[in-house]
Design an enzyme around this catalytic site. Structure first.
Site: not given
Ligand code: ADP
Ligand code: TRP
Length: 319
Positions: A110, A189, A192
């Site tokens: 992140k 993978k 979203k």
């Protein structure tokens, strides 16, 4: 045996979520006492608006009930209905080394994607540990990407038990290797975040269009093709019977079978597989009171259990 898992309400659920987490969790509900929750505290780390969070939380509840979660067997609840886990998070923080959290892939990913770091994002695995440990869970069915968080949970629990006495059960992750990573439209993978996903309850036309966009190699119609490296086949095998898989494998290897045909077959098979879930979801959409009553009952049962663990942890620590 206690089985526990959670999922964030951070958007519409997709096939990766279904095969990686929902289906295994729903199947395990007959093998022990299952707990399943909607991780809305966790979703706060990325939520865009209060209304969106509320709506997504309700959607996840509908999705799970539609896909076969049985509230008689599974304690199904919203994470935020059990505030005990936030207190437990604090207690666990005391035995959580900074380095353990700094090594977490999902945190590092992140940061790398430019998401501004705040304390909640950093402490995310400690809240997850509290979720798991509060219910003395033995087994945690998750996708591969969550395995490290379950390992962090184990480290925290062992450390706590060594320091303060045996309060927590040490959990095991349960990962289905065969469906560990469901590929997305581009072969990466399905997620979203990468916008390469196929929604579980997407609109028919859009779903079909997405399937037609799945990336394949450029082999021509007549050439033999390798099912093992094909994204279309990788998705097909999740829905099709063994016989049907073998049939498609043969068609691939023999040549004369194009990717367009395979995609159409994938869509038809998937649409049929999900049909009963769609019917159930439609019905639940018009019965919010029922959905809320399930979550309210889950809350009572979950809180009772979490309160017991919290009391033991507080006592052990001298509070
Ligand atoms: P996303 O990557 O779309 O944001 P999440 O990280 O919220 O999905 O994942 C929710 C659950 O679904 C987790 O248990 C995760 O491991 C599982 N999961 C998500 N994507 C996949 C995938 N492509 N294959 C297998 N499991 C997945
Ligand atoms: N972090 C998990 C995810 O993003 C969701 C989650 C929160 C969870 N708490 C949990 C999963 C406890 C299993 C057990 O998918």
């Amino acid at each position: 045996m206690r089985i526990l898992s959670g999922i964030q309400p951070s958007g519409k659920l997709h096939l990766g979520n279904y095969f990686g987490m929902m289906k295994p969790a729903i199947e395990l509900q007959s093998e022990g006492q299952a707990y399943l929750f909607i991780a809305n505290y966790h979703a706060l780390t990325t939520s865009s608006s209060p209304d969106a969070l509320r709506a997504a939380t309700h959607d996840v509840a509908l999705d799970f009930l539609a896909c076969g979660l049985d509230p008689e067997k599974t304690v199904f609840f919203r994470q935020s209905d059990v505030p005990e886990v936030t207190e437990l998070t604090w207690l666990l923080s005391v035995v959580t080394p900074m380095g353990l959290l700094e090594r977490c892939h999902s945190y590092k990913d992140k940061l790398a994607r430019g998401i501004p770091a705040n304390h909640a994002l950093f402490a995310y695995p400690v809240l997850m540990a509290a979720d798991i440990l509060a219910y003395q869970s033995n087994l945690v069915p998750v996708g591969k990407d969550q395995k490290q968080h379950v390992e962090v949970t184990r480290d925290i629990a062992v450390k706590f038990n060594n320091q303060f006495g045996e309060v927590f059960t040490i959990p095991e992750p349960s990962i289905r290797e065969s469906v560990a990573v469901v590929p997305g439209l581009d072969g990466e993978k399905m997620s979203k975040t990468y916008n390469n996903h196929i929604e579980l309850f997407g609109d028919e036309k859009e779903t079909k269009a997405k399937i037609m966009r799945i990336v394949t190699d450029s082999k021509g119609l007549h050439e033999p093709k390798d099912p093992q490296t094909c994204n279309v086949f990788a998705l097909y095998r999740l829905f099709a019977s063994e016989d049907d898989c073998r049939e498609m494998e043969n068609l691939y290897r023999n040549g004369g079978y194009g990717y367009g045909e395979a995609k159409k077959k994938l869509f038809a098979t998937m649409w049929e597989y999900l049909a009963p879930f769609r019917v159930k979801r439609k019905h639940l959409e018009s019965d919010s009171a029922y959905v809320e009553s399930v979550l309210a009952a889950g809350k009572e049962r979950a809180r009772e259990e979490a309160a017991k663990t919290l009391a033991a942890a507080r006592m052990a620590m001298g509070l």
